[in-house]
Scaffold this motif. Structure first.
Motif, PDB file in Angstrom:
ATOM      1  N   ASP A  13       0.822  -1.220   0.000  1.00  0.00           N
ATOM      2  CA  ASP A  13       0.000   0.000   0.000  1.00  0.00           C
ATOM      3  C   ASP A  13       0.849   1.260   0.000  1.00  0.00           C
ATOM      4  N   GLN A  14       2.172   1.111   0.043  1.00  0.00           N
ATOM      5  CA  GLN A  14       3.100   2.240   0.038  1.00  0.00           C
ATOM      6  C   GLN A  14       4.183   1.960  -1.014  1.00  0.00           C
ATOM      7  N   LEU A  15       4.743   3.009  -1.594  1.00  0.00           N
ATOM      8  CA  LEU A  15       5.764   2.801  -2.618  1.00  0.00           C
ATOM      9  C   LEU A  15       7.006   2.099  -2.070  1.00  0.00           C
ATOM     10  N   GLY A  16       7.275   2.274  -0.787  1.00  0.00           N
ATOM     11  CA  GLY A  16       8.403   1.586  -0.177  1.00  0.00           C
ATOM     12  C   GLY A  16       8.236   0.077  -0.142  1.00  0.00           C
ATOM     13  N   ASP A  17       7.038  -0.413  -0.419  1.00  0.00           N
ATOM     14  CA  ASP A  17       6.823  -1.854  -0.502  1.00  0.00           C
ATOM     15  C   ASP A  17       7.365  -2.435  -1.804  1.00  0.00           C
ATOM     16  N   PHE A  18       7.830  -1.563  -2.703  1.00  0.00           N
ATOM     17  CA  PHE A  18       8.392  -1.993  -3.978  1.00  0.00           C
ATOM     18  C   PHE A  18       9.866  -1.627  -4.110  1.00  0.00           C
ATOM     19  N   SER A  19      10.229  -0.464  -3.604  1.00  0.00           N
ATOM     20  CA  SER A  19      11.633  -0.058  -3.585  1.00  0.00           C
ATOM     21  C   SER A  19      11.802   1.114  -2.624  1.00  0.00           C
ATOM     22  N   ASP A  20      12.860   1.066  -1.833  1.00  0.00           N
ATOM     23  CA  ASP A  20      13.171   2.190  -0.953  1.00  0.00           C
ATOM     24  C   ASP A  20      13.583   3.434  -1.733  1.00  0.00           C
ATOM     25  N   LEU A  21      13.904   3.277  -3.007  1.00  0.00           N
ATOM     26  CA  LEU A  21      14.314   4.426  -3.819  1.00  0.00           C
ATOM     27  C   LEU A  21      13.205   5.469  -3.918  1.00  0.00           C
ATOM     28  N   PHE A  22      11.955   5.041  -3.839  1.00  0.00           N
ATOM     29  CA  PHE A  22      10.841   5.991  -3.901  1.00  0.00           C
ATOM     30  C   PHE A  22      10.818   6.924  -2.695  1.00  0.00           C
ATOM     31  N   ASN A  23      11.432   6.509  -1.605  1.00  0.00           N
ATOM     32  CA  ASN A  23      11.413   7.304  -0.378  1.00  0.00           C
ATOM     33  C   ASN A  23      12.756   7.957  -0.091  1.00  0.00           C
ATOM     34  N   ALA A  24      13.592   8.070  -1.111  1.00  0.00           N
ATOM     35  CA  ALA A  24      14.941   8.610  -0.922  1.00  0.00           C
ATOM     36  C   ALA A  24      14.948  10.134  -1.020  1.00  0.00           C
ATOM     37  N   GLY A  25      14.188  10.777  -0.152  1.00  0.00           N
ATOM     38  CA  GLY A  25      14.194  12.232  -0.079  1.00  0.00           C
ATOM     39  C   GLY A  25      13.431  12.944  -1.168  1.00  0.00           C
ATOM     40  N   LEU A  26      12.618  12.246  -1.927  1.00  0.00           N
ATOM     41  CA  LEU A  26      11.872  12.892  -3.000  1.00  0.00           C
ATOM     42  C   LEU A  26      10.684  13.660  -2.441  1.00  0.00           C
ATOM     43  N   ALA A  27      10.509  14.886  -2.916  1.00  0.00           N
ATOM     44  CA  ALA A  27       9.327  15.668  -2.568  1.00  0.00           C
ATOM     45  C   ALA A  27       8.106  15.028  -3.223  1.00  0.00           C
ATOM     46  N   PRO A  28       6.885  15.361  -2.773  1.00  0.00           N
ATOM     47  CA  PRO A  28       5.693  14.694  -3.307  1.00  0.00           C
ATOM     48  C   PRO A  28       5.574  14.707  -4.827  1.00  0.00           C
ATOM     49  N   SER A  29       5.804  15.855  -5.464  1.00  0.00           N
ATOM     50  CA  SER A  29       5.606  15.921  -6.912  1.00  0.00           C
ATOM     51  C   SER A  29       6.631  15.076  -7.674  1.00  0.00           C
ATOM     52  N   PRO A  30       7.944  15.193  -7.405  1.00  0.00           N
ATOM     53  CA  PRO A  30       8.908  14.321  -8.085  1.00  0.00           C
ATOM     54  C   PRO A  30       8.688  12.842  -7.778  1.00  0.00           C
ATOM     55  N   ARG A  31       8.231  12.543  -6.570  1.00  0.00           N
ATOM     56  CA  ARG A  31       7.962  11.147  -6.201  1.00  0.00           C
ATOM     57  C   ARG A  31       6.824  10.588  -7.046  1.00  0.00           C
ATOM     58  N   LYS A  47       1.292  13.324   1.837  1.00  0.00           N
ATOM     59  CA  LYS A  47       2.187  14.451   2.041  1.00  0.00           C
ATOM     60  C   LYS A  47       1.909  15.508   0.979  1.00  0.00           C
ATOM     61  N   GLY A  48       2.337  16.732   1.270  1.00  0.00           N
ATOM     62  CA  GLY A  48       2.259  17.792   0.269  1.00  0.00           C
ATOM     63  C   GLY A  48       1.218  18.839   0.590  1.00  0.00           C
ATOM     64  N   GLY A  49       1.583  20.098   0.344  1.00  0.00           N
ATOM     65  CA  GLY A  49       0.665  21.210   0.494  1.00  0.00           C
ATOM     66  C   GLY A  49       0.087  21.610  -0.853  1.00  0.00           C
ATOM     67  N   PHE A  50      -0.538  22.768  -0.908  1.00  0.00           N
ATOM     68  CA  PHE A  50      -1.169  23.231  -2.140  1.00  0.00           C
ATOM     69  C   PHE A  50      -0.193  23.238  -3.314  1.00  0.00           C
ATOM     70  N   ASP A  51       1.014  23.750  -3.096  1.00  0.00           N
ATOM     71  CA  ASP A  51       1.962  23.873  -4.201  1.00  0.00           C
ATOM     72  C   ASP A  51       2.459  22.519  -4.681  1.00  0.00           C
TER      73      ASP A  51
END
Length: 253
Positions: free
Chosen positions: A184-202, A232-236
């Motif tokens: 249910d989370q991207l980290g269940d497929f690869s930790d690379l998705f959680n390597a400091g990426l902001a919401p939009s680039p992720r 995660k993530g605000g309006f911008d």
């Protein structure tokens, strides 16, 4: 919570995901793929490579919470007593809530079908190694087992990476040809998705070739709008500036 735990829509999405996963795995069993769906060491999302299968036996790897198990008891407590997330509270739940869970719709039938295909079901969860017996009891009590610590169940604390799962995935894929992963989370497929990426680039990373081809074809996501790395993530971060709309002003006579 209303959507995930109470709605027909939430259960329908889960059933849809499980049906797609089992159908995909059945096809892979017949053709025996060259590669697993686990990213190899040193791979990137831009240039992914995968662990070779060789003649290893087949497996499918799943997260536990809100992937195969619905934590109804814990989330009831959270809804009835709103408060910030508390790790001590979650640890207490792991140790005492094994009979207050339910299987995700479609999960029991899907896991049984995988086993009949000769595919070993392996759980890779961030529940703590200190609650291994209780986690196994929760999984098996919901009809999803067997779940044997160190064999078909891997937990946070089983290696030095803590809540990161790539180390445990490496151990699993060294023994098995992993045909599918569910979470249910991207980290269940690869930790690379959680390597400091902001919401939009992720988000963009999930949509870019060649990773985009894995969704529904080896990587299967279950719905969880309740908690986790996706909230995660605000309006911008969420609403592009050139796509924002405001109701036209009205002119009164």
């Amino acid at each position: 919570m209303q959507y995930l735990y109470g709605s027909g829509e939430g259960s329908a999405i889960s059933l849809q995901a499980w049906r797609g996963l089992t159908g995909y795995v059945a096809q892979q069993v017949r053709k025996r793929p060259r590669d697993s769906v686990v990213l190899a060491s040193g791979a990137t999302l831009v240039a992914p490579s995968f662990v070779p299968c060789g003649r290893k036996p087949f497996a499918a790897v799943f997260d536990v919470d809100e992937t195969v198990l619905l934590n109804l008891g814990f989330e009831y407590s959270e809804a009835a007593n709103p408060r910030p997330y508390d790790e001590a509270g979650w640890q207490a739940w792991e140790k005492t809530g094994a009979d207050k869970v339910a299987a995700v719709p479609g999960a029991v039938d899907a896991l049984n079908r995988l086993r009949k295909l000769g595919v070993t079901v392996v759980f890779n969860t961030n529940r703590s190694a200190g609650s291994a017996a209780q986690t196994s009891a929760a999984i098996e009590g919901a009809g999803l087992g067997p779940a044997v610590h160190g064999e078909t169940m891997f937990l946070s604390g089983d290696d030095a990476l803590g809540s990161k799962k790539d180390g445990r995935r490496a151990v699993i894929s060294a023994k098995y040809c992993v045909l599918a992963m569910g979470g249910d989370q991207l980290g269940d497929f690869s930790d690379l998705f959680n390597a400091g990426l902001a919401p939009s680039p992720r988000r963009d990373a999930t949509l870019a070739a060649p990773v985009v081809a894995k969704w529904g074809a080896g990587w299967f996501v279950l719905p969880n709008p309740v908690y986790g790395s996706g909230l995660k993530g605000g309006f911008d971060d969420v609403f592009p500036a050139d796509k924002r709309w405001a109701a036209p002003a009205t002119t009164e006579k």
